[in-house]
Design an enzyme around this catalytic site. Structure first.
Site, mmCIF file in Angstrom:
data_model
loop_
_atom_site.group_PDB
_atom_site.id
_atom_site.type_symbol
_atom_site.label_atom_id
_atom_site.label_comp_id
_atom_site.label_asym_id
_atom_site.label_seq_id
_atom_site.Cartn_x
_atom_site.Cartn_y
_atom_site.Cartn_z
ATOM 1 N N GLY A 48 -4.933 26.639 24.737
ATOM 2 C CA GLY A 48 -5.782 27.037 23.706
ATOM 3 C C GLY A 48 -5.247 26.663 22.126
ATOM 4 O O GLY A 48 -4.331 26.622 21.882
ATOM 5 N N PHE A 102 -8.642 26.638 30.637
ATOM 6 C CA PHE A 102 -9.286 25.466 30.330
ATOM 7 C C PHE A 102 -8.890 24.391 31.454
ATOM 8 O O PHE A 102 -7.814 24.372 31.904
ATOM 9 C CB PHE A 102 -8.709 25.061 29.005
ATOM 10 C CG PHE A 102 -9.226 23.722 28.605
ATOM 11 C CD1 PHE A 102 -10.491 23.441 28.331
ATOM 12 C CD2 PHE A 102 -8.431 22.667 28.518
ATOM 13 C CE1 PHE A 102 -10.895 22.023 27.959
ATOM 14 C CE2 PHE A 102 -8.815 21.362 28.123
ATOM 15 C CZ PHE A 102 -10.004 21.094 28.013
ATOM 16 N N GLN A 172 -15.299 22.688 19.101
ATOM 17 C CA GLN A 172 -15.937 22.474 20.430
ATOM 18 C C GLN A 172 -17.186 23.686 20.234
ATOM 19 O O GLN A 172 -18.134 23.530 20.776
ATOM 20 C CB GLN A 172 -15.570 22.873 21.365
ATOM 21 C CG GLN A 172 -14.628 23.892 21.640
ATOM 22 C CD GLN A 172 -13.207 23.776 21.663
ATOM 23 O OE1 GLN A 172 -12.851 23.185 20.677
ATOM 24 N NE2 GLN A 172 -12.262 24.410 22.265
ATOM 25 N N GLN A 173 -17.103 24.601 19.450
ATOM 26 C CA GLN A 173 -18.048 25.557 19.215
ATOM 27 C C GLN A 173 -19.388 25.140 18.568
ATOM 28 O O GLN A 173 -20.244 25.812 18.676
ATOM 29 C CB GLN A 173 -17.511 26.853 18.523
ATOM 30 C CG GLN A 173 -16.393 27.523 19.179
ATOM 31 C CD GLN A 173 -16.595 28.331 20.869
ATOM 32 O OE1 GLN A 173 -17.649 27.733 21.228
ATOM 33 N NE2 GLN A 173 -16.264 29.381 20.933
ATOM 34 N N THR A 223 -11.072 13.611 11.549
ATOM 35 C CA THR A 223 -10.291 13.051 12.442
ATOM 36 C C THR A 223 -11.053 11.991 13.144
ATOM 37 O O THR A 223 -12.244 12.412 13.438
ATOM 38 C CB THR A 223 -9.573 13.842 13.458
ATOM 39 O OG1 THR A 223 -10.161 14.437 14.328
ATOM 40 C CG2 THR A 223 -8.636 14.840 12.774
ATOM 41 N N GLY A 256 -5.658 16.952 18.172
ATOM 42 C CA GLY A 256 -6.156 17.658 17.105
ATOM 43 C C GLY A 256 -5.580 18.904 16.562
ATOM 44 O O GLY A 256 -5.529 18.937 15.419
ATOM 45 N N ASP A 257 -5.380 19.765 17.752
ATOM 46 C CA ASP A 257 -4.514 21.000 17.224
ATOM 47 C C ASP A 257 -3.254 20.695 16.383
ATOM 48 O O ASP A 257 -2.598 21.160 15.531
ATOM 49 C CB ASP A 257 -4.150 21.694 18.499
ATOM 50 C CG ASP A 257 -5.476 22.171 19.096
ATOM 51 O OD1 ASP A 257 -6.314 22.275 18.461
ATOM 52 O OD2 ASP A 257 -5.454 22.246 20.296
#
Length: 325
Positions: A48, A102, A172-173, A223, A256-257
């Site tokens: 998440g 996910f 992604q939203q 990024t 990325g997180d």
């Protein structure tokens, strides 16, 4: 003052397909796709976007406050995050739904096909930020990561109304949100994060150009995978930072997180934007060299050695005093 991380909290089910997805596509038949991929393995990990960022910040000594919604299956995950420096006292536990899940398959070219079950995440919109501030003190930064869409909008609006600085990370939203919603999520952000594709999609859907976005946000970080990271600010020269080279096989999920966590932690240390981007790049590389978004560690000496190889000893010397021991 604490960093609050809002965003999805989920379990990841990660699979690896030894071929390439594109080899299975039939030209002219894409409107009726029915595909099945025989995968090599299946592993389950904690994930998440919100929890991933909080985990990275915790590794870097920040004691972040995680805000999101989970199911009654969260107990073990809760203990894990707490043990890694994350404050979970503002996480909402649903009485009816499971924690989000996910499911992702990665092919040999690092392309990914994924599905996401929101589960308890749909209750994130019931969380207000003001009680969080009452519990932990003034909020230095609120990260608004990918989450239940209503929650993302409400958290953004509350930040603007109450004067909480915020980082917009729609991620992604962006794929399904319309231009009006994206403009609502971005406008007034101190920091905006996208990847290269999302950068273009944001411009397309909002109708803004780069200059108009930069007039509305403090700093825009884009990024670019192996090409590194681009940082833009209105009236300032663009900053380009390399991706720290990998030395092991790469699993891109969560990179990325991790980059966001490293970037924000370095800003909290008082480092400048360029150095913060370098720290983010280094943390991201550590994250993608293991399978699972919260399986990486940041041992001090190896991290600094690698950081010095990528960015120089002066940069490493500046970062060293802030790294947990």
């Amino acid at each position: 003052m604490p960093v609050v991380v809002t965003g999805s909290i989920a379990t990841d089910h990660l699979m690896t397909f030894p071929g390439r997805f594109t080899d299975q596509f039939v030209e002219g038949k894409m409107e009726n796709v029915s595909l099945s991929f025989l995968v090599d393995d299946l592993v389950q990990h904690r994930g998440g976007a919100g929890a991933n960022m909080a985990y990275g910040l915790g590794l870097l000594g920040q004691e972040p406050v995680l805000v999101g919604a989970v199911g009654n299956d969260f107990a073990d995950y809760d203990a894990w995050l707490s043990r890694h420096g994350v404050d979970t006292g503002s996480v909402r536990w649903s009485e009816l739904k499971h924690t989000a899940r996910f499911v992702c398959t990665t092919d040999a070219a690092n392309n990914q096909i994924a599905s996401f079950y929101s589960g308890a995440m749909s209750e994130a919109a019931l969380i207000e930020l003001a009680p969080v501030a009452t519990r932990v003190g003034d909020l230095d930064l609120v990260i608004i990561g990918p989450n239940d869409p209503t929650a993302m909008v409400q958290h953004t609006q509350e930040c603007r109304q109450r004067g909480y600085p915020f980082l917009a990370d729609p991620s992604q939203q962006l794929a399904w949100a319309d231009g009006a919603m994206i403009r609502e999520l971005v406008d007034g952000a101190d920091l905006l994060f996208t990847n290269e594709y999302e950068h273009a999609l944001l411009l397309q859907k909002t109708g803004w150009d780069d200059a108009e976005v930069l007039a509305r946000v403090g700093t825009w970080v884009t990024t670019q995978a192996a090409k590194g990271v681009r940082v833009e600010q209105a009236g300032e020269a663009t900053i380009e930072v390399i991706a720290v080279p990998e030395t092991k096989p790469v699993e891109p999920t969560g990179g990325g997180d991790a980059l966001r966590a490293g970037f924000v932690a370095a800003l909290q240390w008082g480092l400048d934007i360029e150095r913060a981007t370098q720290v983010g790049s280094a943390v991201a590389t550590a994250a993608v060299e293991v399978i699972g978004t919260q399986e990486y560690t940041l041992p001090r000496a190896p991290f600094l050695e690698r950081f010095a190889e990528a960015f120089g000893t002066d940069a490493a010397d500046e970062v060293a005093p802030h790294l947990p021991g």
